[in-house]
Design an enzyme around this catalytic site. Structure first.
Site, short mmCIF file in Angstrom:
data_model
loop_
_atom_site.label_atom_id
_atom_site.label_comp_id
_atom_site.label_asym_id
_atom_site.label_seq_id
_atom_site.Cartn_x
_atom_site.Cartn_y
_atom_site.Cartn_z
N MET A 1 11.40 24.56 2.46
CA MET A 1 10.56 23.75 1.57
C MET A 1 11.38 22.96 0.56
O MET A 1 11.11 21.78 0.33
CB MET A 1 9.55 24.64 0.84
CG MET A 1 8.51 23.83 0.09
SD MET A 1 7.36 24.83 -0.87
CE MET A 1 6.44 25.66 0.40
N TYR B 1 15.11 29.91 8.31
CA TYR B 1 13.98 30.61 8.95
C TYR B 1 14.08 30.61 10.46
O TYR B 1 14.44 29.60 11.07
CB TYR B 1 12.65 29.98 8.54
CG TYR B 1 12.33 30.11 7.08
CD1 TYR B 1 12.15 31.37 6.51
CD2 TYR B 1 12.23 28.98 6.27
CE1 TYR B 1 11.86 31.49 5.16
CE2 TYR B 1 11.93 29.10 4.93
CZ TYR B 1 11.75 30.36 4.37
OH TYR B 1 11.48 30.48 3.04
N LYS C 1 0.84 -1.21 0.00
CA LYS C 1 0.00 0.00 0.00
C LYS C 1 0.88 1.26 0.00
O LYS C 1 2.09 1.17 0.26
CB LYS C 1 -0.91 -0.01 1.23
CG LYS C 1 -0.15 0.05 2.55
CD LYS C 1 -1.05 -0.16 3.74
CE LYS C 1 -0.23 -0.15 5.03
NZ LYS C 1 -1.03 -0.54 6.20
N ARG D 1 -10.48 -0.06 14.57
CA ARG D 1 -10.46 0.61 13.27
C ARG D 1 -11.46 0.00 12.30
O ARG D 1 -12.07 0.71 11.50
CB ARG D 1 -9.04 0.51 12.70
CG ARG D 1 -8.80 1.33 11.46
CD ARG D 1 -7.33 1.46 11.13
NE ARG D 1 -6.71 0.20 10.69
CZ ARG D 1 -5.47 0.11 10.22
NH1 ARG D 1 -4.71 1.18 10.13
NH2 ARG D 1 -4.98 -1.06 9.86
C1 LIG Z 1 -0.17 -1.46 6.88
C2 LIG Z 1 -0.72 -2.76 7.31
C3 LIG Z 1 0.09 -3.89 7.40
C4 LIG Z 1 1.60 -3.84 7.26
O1 LIG Z 1 2.13 -3.29 8.45
P1 LIG Z 1 3.71 -3.26 8.75
O2 LIG Z 1 3.77 -2.88 10.19
O3 LIG Z 1 4.30 -2.22 7.88
O4 LIG Z 1 4.25 -4.60 8.50
C5 LIG Z 1 -0.51 -5.10 7.68
N1 LIG Z 1 -1.84 -5.17 7.87
C6 LIG Z 1 -2.66 -4.11 7.82
C7 LIG Z 1 -4.12 -4.28 8.05
C8 LIG Z 1 -2.13 -2.87 7.55
O5 LIG Z 1 -2.93 -1.80 7.53
#
Ligand SMILES: *Cc1c(COP(=O)(O)O)cnc(C)c1O
Length: 368
Positions: free
Chosen positions: A312, A263, A39, A137
């Site tokens: 930036m 800055y 992801k 979640r």
């Molecule tokens: C992002 C995520 C992972 C991977 O997590 P890592 O800690 O980077 O290994 C696995 N499962 C779910 C549901 C996630 O959201």
């Protein structure tokens, strides 16, 4: 026409290192299937190149955040099935059903919607039930599972093919996580009396390295693939770093004592100082939070303290002690001399945000 300016800053990605780290993840759990989590553009490494490199490497799914990332994988010709980790929106579900992407459900409404769509297209749609064992979640609550299972069994076109949960504290709270594993095991056993659950999964990287979950047969490593172990483990030494972040010196100037830098003038030279201006800033993902926290960069074989705040598009570093520095010289910001864990610590954040913060302005340069 070759009038492109040379890059000010870029990311070198080693696809070989990512594939190697996937092998390490496999060694850590030899009897478990894997869902490499790619992801957020494979944590900043680039979604399509990483997916193509790992595709068909004997893995069950690719973990993606949403339908948009799943679509990018199918357009790139990737064969491994995308698994959409987060909840889906109603308007995404038709495309998900048509493409047989894997999705999770946390409510009966979602399941009913998938069921209607699958009926419309005369398909059986495979879902994974999310169970909320503590993350808060997504997922059904454990107490709901008995009732919910009866409703799901009555749906003609949705089939529960797996069950998943997610640890909130695998890297922080061992006793909590051990209780959670017991709860997840109970949930799976209850559901196994009603469904043939092909996949049972709860562990991300920290869970995979730190715990045994005998009832699980799939794990979802993310960070681990990108060379960082979130908990101490015997596999630490085997992981390879997957990226380098580099920039170039754009100017070298001599500043007198008593001159401010950047800055807010939070840094004032105490003596005549040779200062390099470097072509990277917070718009590229070099965190502004490292300002004044002792961050350093590596130039021509020397560590150089960063001076003042990150701006930036540019930062400044003290190169008084570096014998030769001139505009154009390469600067290492993350790499063999400066681990990403150091940058995250100086920015008082987690490594995940540094990876995913690497901005679109940085070209990714791949070596296989
Ligand atoms: C992002 C995520 C992972 C991977 O997590 P890592 O800690 O980077 O290994 C696995 N499962 C779910 C549901 C996630 O959201």
């Amino acid at each position: 026409m070759t009038n492109e300016s040379p890059p000010r800053a870029w990311v070198d990605v080693s696809l070989e290192a990512i594939a190697h780290n996937l092998d390490v993840a496999r060694q850590a759990l030899p009897d478990t299937d894997l869902m490499p989590v790619i992801k957020a553009g494979a944590y900043g490494h680039g979604l399509e190149p990483v997916a193509r490199r790992l595709d068909a490497d004997g893995i069950a799914f690719f973990g993606v955040a949403n339908a948009g990332e799943a679509r990018r994988l199918s357009r790139a010709g990737v064969r491994t099935k995308p698994f959409i980790l987060g909840p889906t929106f109603p308007e995404e579900r038709e495309e998900i059903v048509l493409n047989n992407w894997c999705a999770t459900i946390s409510t009966l409404e979602e399941a009913e919607h998938f069921n209607r769509l699958a009926a419309l297209y005369d398909k059986t749609f495979l879902v994974h039930m999310a169970v909320d064992t503590g993350m808060g979640r997504e997922g059904f609550l454990p107490a709901q599972l008995g009732d919910v299972a009866e409703h799901l069994r009555a749906m003609s076109h949705v089939r529960v093919d797996g069950v998943m949960s997610h640890f909130p504290s695998a890297d922080e709270d061992v006793p909590y996580t051990q209780n959670e594993i017991a709860l997840f095991t109970d949930c799976v056993q209850l559901l196994q009396r009603r469904f043939r659950l092909r996949y049972r999964h709860i562990a991300a990287s920290a869970g995979e390295l730190g715990y045994e979950v005998p009832i699980a047969n799939l794990a979802r490593p993310g960070l681990l693939l990108y060379g960082v172990a979130p908990v101490a483990s015997i596999y630490d030494g085997l992981l390879k770093p997957t990226l380098r972040l580099s920039s170039r010196v754009s100017l070298v100037r001599e500043l007198p004592a008593g001159h401010g830098v950047a800055y807010g003038r939070t840094y004032i030279t105490t003596q005549p100082t040779r200062v390099a201006t470097i072509g990277i800033g917070y718009a590229d993902g070099w965190p502004r939070a490292v300002s004044g926290k002792g961050a350093r960069v590596y130039i021509n074989g020397h560590y150089c303290p960063m001076l003042g705040r990150v701006t930036m598009d540019q930062i400044m570093a003290d190169v008084s002690h570096v014998p030769f520095v001139s505009p154009g010289d390469e600067v290492e910001l993350i790499g063999p001399h400066i681990p990403i864990t150091e940058v995250a610590a100086k920015a008082d954040t987690i490594v995940w945000t540094i990876f995913t913060g690497l901005g679109p302005r940085l070209p990714r340069v791949y070596s296989s």
